[in-house]
Write a protein that holds these residues in place. Structure first.
Motif, mmCIF file in Angstrom:
data_model
loop_
_atom_site.group_PDB
_atom_site.id
_atom_site.type_symbol
_atom_site.label_atom_id
_atom_site.label_comp_id
_atom_site.label_asym_id
_atom_site.label_seq_id
_atom_site.Cartn_x
_atom_site.Cartn_y
_atom_site.Cartn_z
ATOM 1 N N ILE A 51 0.697 -1.032 -0.205
ATOM 2 C CA ILE A 51 -0.260 0.034 -0.183
ATOM 3 C C ILE A 51 0.747 0.872 -0.063
ATOM 4 O O ILE A 51 1.715 1.305 0.703
ATOM 5 N N GLY A 55 -2.879 5.295 -0.730
ATOM 6 C CA GLY A 55 -4.180 3.976 -0.614
ATOM 7 C C GLY A 55 -4.114 3.083 -1.723
ATOM 8 O O GLY A 55 -4.970 2.312 -1.538
ATOM 9 N N THR A 57 -3.497 0.076 -3.308
ATOM 10 C CA THR A 57 -2.908 -1.338 -2.807
ATOM 11 C C THR A 57 -2.857 -2.360 -4.438
ATOM 12 O O THR A 57 -2.941 -2.214 -5.626
ATOM 13 N N SER A 70 -4.124 -2.590 4.487
ATOM 14 C CA SER A 70 -5.695 -0.592 4.622
ATOM 15 C C SER A 70 -4.398 -0.994 6.027
ATOM 16 O O SER A 70 -3.228 -1.191 6.502
ATOM 17 N N LYS A 73 -3.862 5.794 9.294
ATOM 18 C CA LYS A 73 -2.502 7.192 9.077
ATOM 19 C C LYS A 73 -2.314 7.260 10.497
ATOM 20 O O LYS A 73 -1.326 8.335 11.001
#
Length: 118
Positions: A51, A55, A57, A70, A73
């Motif tokens: 990732i 964002g 992936t 995921s 942050k």
């Protein structure tokens, strides 16, 4: 310098789930990729999922639809949710951080063992 601390590995039966965490501290680059790699005994270390700061992936074909990467942050933490685990997923899983500025900086976590029994 970036310090990476992984957690969440363990022993699970085939079909089970685990969630790995990779907490980063230290220098946080504005452009980066965090990846989860795995290495089984006698095999090369391969990237499983990644990732980036936007964002975006990417996944190894063998885990698509089963693994989800995921990030949080605020906590500087990247997760790897692993579902429908198979014995062939057994490996040491490593967190990797690549930070980009005028050059590339790369850091590795210590690894966490994932064992899937049949």
């Amino acid at each position: 310098q970036v310090q990476l601390v992984e957690s969440g590995g363990g022993l699970v039966q085939s079909g089970g789930s685990l969630r790995l965490s990779c907490a980063a501290s230290g220098t946080i680059f504005s452009i980066y990729v965090v990846g989860w790699y795995r290495q089984a005994p006698g095999e090369q270390r391969d990237m499983v999922a990644g990732i980036n700061q936007g964002g975006y992936t990417s996944y190894k074909e063998a885990v698509k639809g089963r693994f989800t990467i995921s990030r949080d942050k605020d906590k500087n933490t990247v997760y790897l949710e692993m579902n429908n685990l198979k014995p062939e997923d057994t490996a040491v899983y490593y967190c990797n951080y690549k930070g980009y500025s005028r050059e590339t900086f790369e850091f590795w976590g210590q690894g966490t063992q994932v064992t899937v029994s049949s």
